[in-house]
Write an enzyme that holds these catalytic residues in place. Structure first.
Site, PDB file in Angstrom:
ATOM      1  N   GLY A 103     -22.945 107.301 -27.985  1.00 25.54           N
ATOM      2  CA  GLY A 103     -24.170 107.572 -28.735  1.00 25.54           C
ATOM      3  C   GLY A 103     -24.771 108.909 -28.321  1.00 25.54           C
ATOM      4  CB  SER A 104     -28.227 110.121 -28.423  1.00 23.04           C
ATOM      5  OG  SER A 104     -28.345 109.813 -29.791  1.00 23.04           O
ATOM      6  CB  THR A 105     -25.531 109.244 -23.364  1.00 22.78           C
ATOM      7  OG1 THR A 105     -24.332 108.662 -23.855  1.00 22.78           O
ATOM      8  CG2 THR A 105     -26.596 108.169 -23.253  1.00 22.78           C
TER       9      THR A 105
END
Lengths: 651, 372
Positions: A347-349
């Site tokens: 995801g956004s990590t």
């Protein structure tokens, strides 16, 4: 006369000269008499050699049977000498501060020497009335029976209760060849808390028996099955010793003649900190998830948690099938090690790493602005790729895109970067392959490329898939360990250490030998400015009031950099009018919450990755777990004063 | 005073002569087989089935002996190249399609029975070599010698490739025995021996792991008391504890309590030594020596170069068997899997051995009497 000629012929032959025949002149024709002589000479010579060799054999036999007879007779006659293997004591396992994680406790087991029982089957039946014998016990016993040395004791039942020991002691005279033996059994005092790192030992299986060095495992009943117990089996096991014992005709040991003591296994000190494990476990409380914390300076794994966990002690004595099935069929999968084997979309990590890739490849600068209307459209396509915020974020630069976690900015960045450059850059941070941690069974995650897709899926790569990869979704998969490792590399500004659990070893009776952290490499070609820009934007994620993880800033006593992530479990329609309402979706289909962080920003001491399955929001659910772990670590390292509530827990 | 030995005058003697048998040799072989059955009964845990199966094999062996004894030696000489060629072909076939047993290819499955071509080679090599060398004056010239060495080397290499080092060594030594008896110069023998020693490191390179382990264990059996050294340690204990008179038949504790591995087959000599002591061993060795001496006598009395060389080499190979096996069991030589002739349980080599003795008897009983 004939004899004399024969011997002189033999003598000449030995000097390698032709034999002149006194009776006949030398002719090219066949000389039968001469050939007969030659053969006779040779045959007699051979007989002499045969007699000599026989004399050698006789000499040897006279030595064995007459001169050394006494010696061998004592070895054999009435009291036979046997070699009894003495298994080594398995090395202990401690955490980084010396807390005992795996120890050996004495237990009583029932062992049988089949040769001495007379009727083995009858003995087994009778024994079943004295102590409890399960079908599994008997089956294991029979398997082991098939492959063993004569007169070796085979364990039949482990972990006898006090009552069973007493009962057998009374009836012992009825059971020749059966004896109670005190054995050391592995025990894990902290149980589920450290199971992912320590693993456990179990009875040697048939397959392992074939693989292991049979001589080295004489008398050893258990072998490492998971975790450090498996990875460092050779260090922990030690070397088998032998007792040379005198046994009577029934094989019972009368006295020990000589002893080659076993060499105990080495004690291991692990990098993990039990207090940190506990903090992480409590912070995850009741959720399914994983926490991995790594010291960026040296790759030491400070915490390795995957919940729910299970008690490794169940496996040591042989878990009963009911309990095992319950564990296996539990929908929460407690046996599954999420930290090492769980493949999650990051995801956004992933965005800090992509931001860095964009800067390094010149796709963006810190000043580049992208307008976010809430969706993104590929050139020549009608399809809209949604931002998580339907109304859009407006004009975004890298810093703002990070703290808002704007998807449109990263769609654009990913599109300009291209999938192959993206994957190549991410690979330098360890994505897409096992980190090489010293634990068995690590998953490798997945870093897609065009070539990969053609090979595996047989399809070309679609540009839209690059966009999806740009927000850490799609084919891209990482394990929590990989995520923590990548974060550690980022925190250390490119310095790569292979993550490891082994801190130090101690030979029995020897001193501690601490392993030297050897850097495995360095991510080069990234300027200090670029590191600085990305790390500053990660710090803003927490410090800026608009940051997605600003909730963590409260009471923060050090500088922390982080990034939230939310990974879709379930593919939601991207371009339809669809209102995403988490509460409407079954809990198992809810998004995974992720968070990566490190601290302190100026001199990082800990990098953490947190995954909470179906946790929903990365900032709200996963973030506090990371914060708690970092707080605790910095407190324990003396970098923060310890608050009153935690002081009592300190080991 | 007597012109013939007593047994030749006995009634049985004439029957033996009609059947082309050599009575002294036959009696010695029967005595050896009898001792073998006695020891086997004890070593095999008094299992009558085991003894029965061995008896059956002995029957087949004696049948082979009887059959070959009827065959006049000139037939052997004529058929030698065919036997040799067939053996070579089968060895090649084994390398291609042989059954894998214990990680080594030795067997050829003929449907009815499994056949080990290397056994045929034990006879075919001396036959072929004897024929080759007998065709020209002795001692052989360099050309004949070179061809002879080739004739030995090819099957030896093929057998070693299987890999069956024990049999390869035996086949090789049977060929060398023929050459020795044919009168090649001792200097050449010495040089070859030196060359052999020099090539030992090269040979080491080609050995399989288990074979290397055997050599290493031989050099230091105590290094692996529960593993590879176990055989030798236990067999020395069995022999040594037997003493002068032995523990008595069926009383060998080493064998009966199963300390001694392979006690019915390769290590049966240790059982004999444990139960019958040095006295029993002396009797056995005396019988073996008698067979060897009688065999050499037959060879010396043989009337053609071919038969002389053949008989001589068969007898010497027989002794190599005995020496290597006893040397192995007593810890003088490394453990190579060779049975003790006529005593060990197991069939293939037994039949070959009996066939060899059949040839010997044929040679002896088909002599043309020149006088009397």
């Amino acid at each position: 006369m004939a004899g004399k000629r024969l011997w002189s012929a033999l003598a000449r032959r030995l000097r390698g000269r032709p034999v002149p025949d006194p009776l006949r002149p030398r002719t090219p024709l066949r000389d039968h008499l001469r050939e007969t002589h030659l053969f006779t000479t040779r045959a007699v010579g051979a007989l002499v050699v045969i007699l000599l060799l026989t004399a050698v054999l006789l000499g040897r036999l006279i030595y064995l049977q007459v001169l050394a007879h006494e010696h061998y007779a004592t070895l054999s006659d009435k009291n036979r000498v046997d070699l009894v293997p003495v298994p080594p004591t398995r090395g202990l396992i401690y955490d980084r501060h010396g807390v005992l994680l795996a120890q050996n406790v004495p237990t009583f087991s029932l062992e049988v020497v089949p040769e001495q029982t007379g009727d083995l089957e009858a003995t087994l039946r009778a024994l079943g009335r004295v102590v409890r014998l399960s079908e599994a016990d008997l089956e294991r016993f029979r398997r082991r029976l098939a492959r063993r040395r004569p007169f070796a004791a085979i364990p039949l039942r482990l972990r006898l209760s006090e009552e069973e020991v007493a009962r057998f002691a009374v009836e012992r005279h009825r059971f020749p060849g059966v004896d109670i033996r005190a054995r050391l059994m592995r025990s894990y005092p902290l149980g589920p808390l450290t199971v992912r790192a320590v693993g456990y030992v179990g009875r040697i299986s048939e397959a392992e028996l074939a693989r292991l060095d049979e001589a080295a495992y004489q008398g050893t009943s258990h072998v490492g099955k998971a975790g450090v117990e498996k990875y460092y089996e050779t260090l922990l096991h030690g070397r088998v010793g032998y007792d040379q014992v005198e046994t009577n005709a029934l094989g019972r040991v009368l006295r020990v003649l000589a002893r080659k003591p076993p060499v105990p296994g080495e004690d291991l000190y692990l990098t993990i900190d039990v207090a940190l494990q506990r903090t992480a476990q409590e912070a995850l409380a009741g959720r399914r998830g994983a926490v991995v914390a790594i010291d960026p300076r040296n790759g030491e794994v400070l915490a390795l948690v995957s919940t729910p966990a299970y008690d490794p002690n169940l496996f040591v004595g042989g878990i009963d099938p009911e309990a095992y099935r319950a564990l296996r069929e539990d929908p929460d999968k407690p046996l599954f090690d999420r930290a090492l084997q769980g493949n999650y979309p990051p995801g956004s990590t992933l965005k800090p790493f992509l931001g860095l890739a964009g800067l390094v490849h010149g796709v963006v600068t810190a000043a580049t602005r992208v307008y976010c209307p809430g969706w993104y459209v590929l050139e020549g396509s009608q399809r809209r790729y949604r931002d998580w915020k339907r109304t859009g974020h407006g004009s975004m630069n890298l810093r703002r895109a990070m703290l808002h976690s704007c998807d449109v900015y990263f769609y654009d960045l990913a599109y300009n970067l291209g999938i192959d450059r993206m994957s190549a850059f991410l690979a330098r941070f360890g994505f897409g392959r096992p980190t090489g941690v010293d634990l068995p069974g690590e998953a490798s995650g997945l870093l897609p490329t065009r070539a990969w897709k053609r090979r595996v899926k047989g399809e070309p790569w679609f540009p839209g898939e690059t966009l999806i990869a740009g927000i850490g979704q799609g084919y891209l998969l990482t394990t929590p360990l990989q995520l923590a490792q990548a974060t550690a590399v980022l925190a250390a500004r490119g310095l790569v250490h292979r993550p490891r659990l082994l801190l130090a070893t101690r030979r029995p009776g020897g001193g501690l030998s601490v392993l030297d952290p050897e850097p495995a490499g360095r991510v080069t070609g990234i300027s200090e400015t670029h590191w600085q820009q990305v790390i500053a934007s990660m710090e803003a994620v927490i410090r800026n009031p608009q940051g997605t993880a600003h909730g963590l800033a409260e009471g923060l006593r050090y500088r922390m950099a982080g990034k939230t992530g939310t990974a879709q479990v379930f593919g939601l329609p991207q371009d339809e009018e669809y209102q995403y309402k988490p509460e409407e979706i079954a809990e198992r289909l809810r998004d995974h919450a992720l968070f990566i962080a490190f601290a302190p920003v100026e001199r990082p001491r800990i990098a953490v990755a947190v995954v909470v399955e179906n946790g929903g929001s990365g900032g709200r659910v996963a973030g506090p777990v990371a914060r708690a772990v970092i707080d605790r670590h910095l407190e324990r390292e003396g970098l923060l004063p310890i608050p009153d509530r935690a002081r009592g827990e300190r080991q | 005073m007597r012109r013939s030995a007593p047994w030749e005058r006995a009634r049985g003697g004439s029957l033996a002569r009609e059947l082309h048998l050599d009575l002294p040799l036959l009696v010695a072989l029967c005595l050896l087989a009898g001792i073998g059955l006695l020891v086997l009964y004890s070593a095999g845990g008094q299992d009558p089935d085991l003894v029965e199966r061995q008896l059956l094999r002995l029957g087949v062996g004696f049948a082979a002996l009887l059959a070959l004894a009827q065959l006049p030696p000139h037939h052997l000489e004529r058929w030698a190249p065919w036997a040799y060629g067939l053996g070579l072909g089968l060895l090649l076939a084994v390398l291609w399609v042989g059954d894998e047993g214990k990680g080594a290819q030795r067997w050829l499955d003929l449907g009815i029975m499994r056949f080990q071509p290397s056994e045929l080679m034990k006879l075919a090599v001396p036959l072929m070599l004897a024929r080759h060398l007998a065709a020209r004056p002795l001692p052989p010239g360099p050309r004949a010698l070179a061809i002879s060495l080739l004739l030995v080397a090819v099957p030896v290499v093929l057998i070693a490739l299987q890999p069956d080092l024990g049999t390869a060594l035996l086949v090789g030594s049977s060929g060398l025995c023929v050459l020795l008896l044919a009168g090649i110069s001792w200097r050449l023998v010495g040089l070859t021996a030196l060359g052999g020693l020099a090539s030992a490191p090269v040979l080491w390179h080609f050995l399989r792991d288990y074979q290397r382990q055997r050599v290493l264990t031989f050099l230091d059996p105590e290094s692996d008391p529960l593993g590879a050294g176990y055989h030798i340690i236990q067999s020395k204990i069995a022999l040594g504890s037997g003493g002068l008179f032995g523990k008595g038949w069926l009383n060998g504790t080493q064998a009966h309590l199963e300390f001694l591995p392979e006690r019915s087959t390769d290590f049966i000599f240790a059982v004999l030594g444990e139960e019958f002591g040095l006295i029993g061993i002396l009797l056995l060795l005396a019988l073996y020596l008698f067979v060897v001496i009688r065999g050499l006598a037959i060879a010396i009395q043989a009337q053609s170069t071919f038969t002389r060389l053949l008989c001589g080499s068969l007898v010497l190979t027989f002794f190599v068997y005995v020496f290597v096996n006893i040397g192995m069991v007593t810890g003088l030589l490394p453990v190579v899997g060779l049975p003790l002739p006529l005593i060990s349980y197991g069939g293939t080599s037994l039949v070959t051995m009996m066939a060899a003795f059949g040839m010997l008897m044929s040679v002896h009983t088909h002599r043309k009497l020149l006088s009397g």
